[in-house]
Design a protein around this motif. Structure first.
Motif, short mmCIF file in Angstrom:
data_model
loop_
_atom_site.label_atom_id
_atom_site.label_comp_id
_atom_site.label_asym_id
_atom_site.label_seq_id
_atom_site.Cartn_x
_atom_site.Cartn_y
_atom_site.Cartn_z
N LYS A 1 58.27 19.89 33.96
CA LYS A 1 57.85 20.06 35.36
C LYS A 1 58.98 20.64 36.22
O LYS A 1 58.72 21.42 37.14
CB LYS A 1 57.40 18.69 35.91
N ASP A 2 60.22 20.27 35.92
CA ASP A 2 61.31 20.76 36.78
C ASP A 2 61.60 22.25 36.58
O ASP A 2 62.41 22.83 37.29
CB ASP A 2 62.59 19.91 36.62
N THR A 3 60.91 22.90 35.61
CA THR A 3 61.08 24.36 35.44
C THR A 3 59.95 25.13 36.15
O THR A 3 60.01 26.35 36.26
CB THR A 3 61.06 24.77 33.95
N HIS A 4 58.91 24.42 36.60
CA HIS A 4 57.72 25.12 37.11
C HIS A 4 58.00 26.02 38.30
O HIS A 4 57.46 27.12 38.41
CB HIS A 4 56.61 24.11 37.46
N GLN A 5 58.84 25.54 39.22
CA GLN A 5 59.12 26.36 40.41
C GLN A 5 59.88 27.64 40.01
O GLN A 5 59.59 28.72 40.51
CB GLN A 5 59.94 25.52 41.42
N THR A 6 60.83 27.51 39.09
CA THR A 6 61.58 28.69 38.61
C THR A 6 60.64 29.68 37.95
O THR A 6 60.79 30.89 38.09
CB THR A 6 62.66 28.23 37.60
N LEU A 7 59.65 29.17 37.22
CA LEU A 7 58.69 30.05 36.55
C LEU A 7 57.74 30.71 37.55
O LEU A 7 57.26 31.81 37.33
CB LEU A 7 57.87 29.24 35.53
N SER A 8 57.46 30.01 38.65
CA SER A 8 56.44 30.48 39.59
C SER A 8 56.95 31.54 40.57
O SER A 8 56.27 32.51 40.84
CB SER A 8 55.88 29.31 40.41
N VAL A 9 58.15 31.31 41.12
CA VAL A 9 58.66 32.22 42.16
C VAL A 9 59.92 32.91 41.66
O VAL A 9 60.87 32.25 41.24
CB VAL A 9 59.01 31.47 43.47
N PRO B 1 64.94 24.38 42.66
CA PRO B 1 65.54 23.17 42.08
C PRO B 1 66.15 23.45 40.71
O PRO B 1 65.64 24.27 39.95
CB PRO B 1 64.36 22.20 41.96
N ALA B 2 67.26 22.77 40.45
CA ALA B 2 67.88 22.92 39.13
C ALA B 2 66.97 22.26 38.11
O ALA B 2 66.22 21.33 38.43
CB ALA B 2 69.23 22.24 39.14
N TYR B 3 66.97 22.76 36.90
CA TYR B 3 66.17 22.11 35.85
C TYR B 3 67.11 21.55 34.79
O TYR B 3 68.25 22.00 34.65
CB TYR B 3 65.13 23.07 35.27
N ASN C 1 72.59 27.21 30.38
CA ASN C 1 73.89 26.94 29.75
C ASN C 1 75.00 27.86 30.26
O ASN C 1 76.16 27.49 30.21
CB ASN C 1 73.78 27.05 28.22
N SER C 2 74.63 29.05 30.71
CA SER C 2 75.67 29.99 31.17
C SER C 2 75.76 30.03 32.69
O SER C 2 76.54 30.80 33.25
CB SER C 2 75.35 31.39 30.65
N GLU C 3 74.88 29.23 33.34
CA GLU C 3 74.78 29.23 34.82
C GLU C 3 74.36 30.59 35.37
O GLU C 3 74.65 30.96 36.50
CB GLU C 3 76.09 28.80 35.48
N ALA C 4 73.69 31.39 34.53
CA ALA C 4 73.17 32.69 34.98
C ALA C 4 71.93 32.45 35.84
O ALA C 4 71.24 31.44 35.68
CB ALA C 4 72.82 33.56 33.78
N ARG C 5 71.60 33.39 36.72
CA ARG C 5 70.34 33.29 37.46
C ARG C 5 69.23 33.80 36.55
O ARG C 5 69.48 34.59 35.63
CB ARG C 5 70.39 34.13 38.73
N ILE C 6 68.02 33.38 36.84
CA ILE C 6 66.89 33.82 36.01
C ILE C 6 65.67 34.08 36.89
O ILE C 6 65.45 33.36 37.88
CB ILE C 6 66.58 32.78 34.90
N THR C 7 64.92 35.10 36.56
CA THR C 7 63.69 35.39 37.31
C THR C 7 62.61 35.84 36.32
O THR C 7 62.91 36.54 35.35
CB THR C 7 63.96 36.45 38.41
N PHE C 8 61.39 35.40 36.56
CA PHE C 8 60.28 35.74 35.68
C PHE C 8 59.30 36.66 36.41
O PHE C 8 58.77 36.28 37.46
CB PHE C 8 59.53 34.47 35.24
#
Ligand code: SF4
Length: 469
Positions: free
Chosen positions: A116-124, A371-373, A217-224
């Motif tokens: 669940k804590d990854t959902h926001q990162t996946l959504s926006v 939010p961090a996951y 693990n690398s503290e890189a940003r990510i966008t989907f």
């Protein structure tokens, strides 16, 4: 002549354009559009073809929108109905639809299998301006085929000195280096890296977890990036609903617990096997254009196409954009199905409230929490097959639209190993079926066939195949 300021429904990039009704549909570029500065990809340029006219029908007989919506209401009342929308319509319609779909909502995405804590990162996603200022960009997509308008941003980043690494099956002209998707453990990422991947109904959840984990693990940003115009809102708005994945929907249709499928502006012909769709007692489609599914549907509730609608779309950056039409007849039809009058204005207020904005302004992006996951464990399965057909999902594939890419790409060595003749064909066997296709030699990895078109023998995005001359 009517001119509409609208957004391309081809993917979640949110490209703005004008559509002109001038006896036939014509396009004009909208240079002020913040997502694309007027540019369109091949799919955007094909929009007049996408908007094929559709009529309301019940069991093949033409009727009015109201009658079709009343019939839809009757047929969903049996209690075994599922509701599907990938997010190809306005925020206001999707809000209303999600209320109607409380008992069984499918947005296509497999959120259930992801923490669940990854959902926001996946959504926006992140603002495209941040792509342009990244120092190192890692692509898990083919921007040329899948999300072409991201290329402008990648080229702008390169001009400022960014290094681009692609984790892909083919050497991409924009990339400085290519990493085989089987060797991602060799990737060198830092907190200055930006990972660009995509998330869609056929995403392998282990692969998604793996990409999230690499970034974490690398503290890189990510966008989907995502394939449907309003996927971002469909996911944000459904975050507290019990969404079912596409795989679950297929299973429930096979078991017979789902007998009626109501599709809102979504054509599942590309995503659900034909024999599974054939088990449904009722296929109800509410749509603004004809497609493969409207020909199969028992009830078609035909409303105005997206470019004529009034409402809001949220693009991948989270940018809220207004559609320039005035029609709310899609919402009215949903009201008939739900047995209640739906007011556009109150739904619009709810959309703005949930985004924390006072007005829809395409030139500013609302603030989203990121939010961090937590750390993720992924169990990637290596592709065991000697040869694999990789489907490069692109807007033409998602929308089942005819495209001229009727060939596969492979390396020179692979074609030589099979003794293929220049200008000839290759036989590809999977699932007991064999197809014969033209091929092109390209800088593709050994024993991989890349395809931007679906041939009907695939099992998801990577299909083990046998190949011969
Ligand atoms: S990139 Fe996506 S939104 Fe933009 S024109 Fe192409 S399909 Fe449409």
């Amino acid at each position: 002549m009517n001119v509409y300021s609208t957004i391309c429904p081809g993917c979640n990039f949110g490209c703005g354009l004008y559509i002109r009704e001038n006896g036939k549909l014509e396009l004009d570029f909208r240079k002020s559009s913040p997502a694309n500065a007027g540019k369109l990809c091949r799919f955007g340029m094909s929009l007049p073809r996408f908007y094929a006219p559709v009529r309301s029908t019940v069991d093949g007989k033409e009727t009015t929108l109201d009658e079709a919506a009343k019939e839809a209401a009757k047929r969903i009342s049996g209690g075994s109905a599922a509701f599907l929308s990938f997010g190809n319509t306005t925020c206001e319609e999707l809000l209303a639809f999600q209320k109607l779909a409380e008992s069984y909502l499918c947005t296509g995405a497999n959120f259930d299998a992801l923490p669940k804590d990854t959902h926001q990162t996946l959504s926006v996603g992140i603002p495209y301006s941040e792509v342009e200022t990244a120092k190192h960009i890692v692509l898990f997509i083919d921007p040329y085929e899948q999300y072409p308008l991201i290329l402008r941003r990648l080229l702008a980043a390169k001009k400022k000195g960014a290094k681009i690494t692609s984790v892909w099956w083919k050497k991409l002209a924009v990339a400085d280096e290519t990493v085989n998707p089987a060797d991602i453990s060799k990737l060198q990422l830092t907190k200055d890296s930006l990972v660009i991947a995509d998330f869609h109904p056929f995403s392998d959840v282990e692969q998604v977890k793996n990409v999230l984990s690499i970034a974490k693990n690398s503290e890189a940003r990510i966008t989907f990036l995502k394939p449907f115009a309003n996927s971002t809102w469909a996911y944000i708005a459904a975050k507290d609903a019990k969404q079912k994945s596409l795989a679950q929907l297929v299973e429930d249709i096979n078991k017979g617990t789902v007998k009626t499928l109501f599709c809102l502006e979504s054509d599942p012909s590309e995503l659900i096997p034909q024999d599974v769709l054939g088990k449904l007692t009722n296929i109800i489609v509410q749509a603004g254009q004809a497609g493969a599914i409207t020909n199969k549907a028992h009830v078609v509730v035909a409303h105005e196409p997206l470019y004529k609608k009034k409402g809001t779309l949220i693009n991948n950056e989270g940018r809220a954009q207004a559609l320039g039409g005035g029609s709310t007849n899609g919402l009215d039809a949903l009201g008939i199905v739900a047995g209640t009058k739906l007011e556009f204005n109150s739904l619009h207020e709810s959309v703005k409230k949930s985004l924390g904005i006072a007005a829809v302004d395409e030139f500013s992006i609302p603030k989203y929490e990121r939010p961090a996951y937590a750390a993720l464990q992924a169990a990637l399965k290596p592709v065991e097959a000697k040869t694999a057909l990789v489907s490069v999902y692109n807007p033409f594939m998602w929308f089942n639209m005819i495209d001229d890419n009727d060939f596969v790409e492979m390396s020179l060595n692979t074609s030589r190993g099979l003794k293929l003749l220049k200008g000839g064909t290759i036989k590809i066997k999977s699932n007991g079926s064999t197809i014969e296709k033209k091929f092109r030699v390209a800088p593709v990895q050994e024993n991989v066939l890349l395809s931007c078109k679906k041939f009907g023998i695939e099992k998801g995005t990577i299909t083990p195949v046998e190949v011969s001359r």
